[in-house]
Design an enzyme around this catalytic site. Structure first.
Site, mmCIF file in Angstrom:
data_model
loop_
_atom_site.group_PDB
_atom_site.id
_atom_site.type_symbol
_atom_site.label_atom_id
_atom_site.label_comp_id
_atom_site.label_asym_id
_atom_site.label_seq_id
_atom_site.Cartn_x
_atom_site.Cartn_y
_atom_site.Cartn_z
ATOM 1 N N ASP A 12 -18.019 0.898 3.711
ATOM 2 C CA ASP A 12 -19.013 0.302 3.805
ATOM 3 C C ASP A 12 -20.639 1.112 3.922
ATOM 4 O O ASP A 12 -20.899 2.265 4.490
ATOM 5 C CB ASP A 12 -19.166 -0.118 6.063
ATOM 6 C CG ASP A 12 -19.805 -1.594 6.070
ATOM 7 O OD1 ASP A 12 -20.164 -2.062 5.182
ATOM 8 O OD2 ASP A 12 -19.763 -1.638 7.132
ATOM 9 N N HIS A 29 -25.184 -1.840 -4.344
ATOM 10 C CA HIS A 29 -24.138 -1.594 -4.157
ATOM 11 C C HIS A 29 -23.852 -1.444 -5.643
ATOM 12 O O HIS A 29 -22.564 -0.184 -5.864
ATOM 13 C CB HIS A 29 -23.509 -3.450 -4.859
ATOM 14 C CG HIS A 29 -23.127 -4.294 -2.970
ATOM 15 N ND1 HIS A 29 -22.474 -3.896 -3.216
ATOM 16 C CD2 HIS A 29 -23.976 -5.604 -2.941
ATOM 17 C CE1 HIS A 29 -22.458 -4.377 -1.602
ATOM 18 N NE2 HIS A 29 -23.508 -5.608 -1.616
ATOM 19 N N LEU A 122 -2.243 9.416 -10.022
ATOM 20 C CA LEU A 122 -2.905 8.941 -8.556
ATOM 21 C C LEU A 122 -2.305 7.241 -8.641
ATOM 22 O O LEU A 122 -2.650 7.108 -9.388
ATOM 23 C CB LEU A 122 -4.456 8.543 -8.605
ATOM 24 C CG LEU A 122 -5.398 8.547 -8.051
ATOM 25 C CD1 LEU A 122 -4.850 8.603 -6.299
ATOM 26 C CD2 LEU A 122 -6.678 8.574 -7.445
#
Ligand code: IPE
Ligand code: IPE
Ligand code: MG
Length: 224
Positions: A12, A29, A122
């Site tokens: 965030d 962003h 991963l």
């Protein structure tokens, strides 16, 4: 020292960072994506098996169309340019959330998941159009239609996080202390770190500080 298998992150603060530094939320962003790459690298270095990233919530559709389009374009470009690289690094990509996007993006997401499905180093779970309440409701509906018993094991089986261990750590950047409908069930016993820094400003050092702190916590799980 606590074992660490799974880190979940609510990324965030992109919009605020963008407005403050570049006079544009969307620039935030874009900058946030650079942090994503840094954190993926550091997750591998720390030999953590699962990284879950909250990228778009079911509530984020309430944002202006221009911002939504920008976000999904960014994601599309990222996948087109990076999926081969992720695959070569033995990284698996899994989407959490409902794939109800453009036909092009749905296909790209499905192909990326399929291509990397056997990878083992991963697993990155990308939460996209994800909402924990709707995930739980779907799971209960499946229990109801299959007439299975309502218990923890069966509920886990019908969640999108099936076969994924619960997060050990939850990090939320952006100086806000809430869960915003993210993994409400799965976070029941996670260690939670609320970070003041906005996501584009978050770095490897911050991440490693949290990991170090986590390892020393006395996790009780109800015991003493
Ligand atoms: C988080 O950053 C990323 C997404 C929700 C896509 P925000 O866009 O929520 O940034 P702030 O909280 O408005 O600064
Ligand atoms: C949570 O951030 C969702 C993501 C990071 C994708 P928001 O910025 O949407 O959360 P709220 O609305 O402030 O709670
Ligand atoms: Mg926000």
């Amino acid at each position: 020292m606590n074992p660490l298998n799974h880190v979940a992150i609510i990324m965030d603060g992109n919009g605020r960072w963008g407005l403050k530094n570049k006079n544009s939320r969307n620039a935030g962003h874009k900058a946030g994506l650079i942090t994503v790459e840094k954190i993926i690298k550091e997750t591998i270095k720390n030999k953590i098996g699962y990284l879950t990233l909250f990228a778009f919530s079911t509530e984020n559709w309430k944002r202006p169309k221009k911002e939504i389009n920008y976000l999904f374009n960014l994601l599309e470009n990222f996948l087109v340019n990076k999926i081969e690289d992720l695959h070569k690094q033995n990284i698996r990509l899994k989407i959490l959330g409902l794939k109800k996007f453009s036909r092009k993006l749905n296909k790209l997401l499905n192909n990326s998941e399929k291509k990397t499905s056997k990878n083992t180093r991963l697993q990155i779970n990308l939460a996209l159009n994800y909402g924990s309440k709707s995930e739980l409701i779907s799971a209960f509906k499946k229990i109801q239609t299959t007439k299975t018993k309502i218990n923890e094991k069966n509920l886990n089986r019908y969640l999108q996080t099936k076969n994924i261990p619960d997060p050990d750590i939850l990090i939320r950047t952006g100086n806000t202390k809430r869960l915003s409908n993210f993994l409400l069930w799965q976070l029941a016993y996670s260690e939670i770190f609320f970070e003041k820094k906005l996501w584009p400003a978050f770095n490897e050092k911050d991440y490693n500080r949290i990991i170090k702190e986590y390892k020393k916590i006395k996790r009780n799980f109800g015991k003493i």
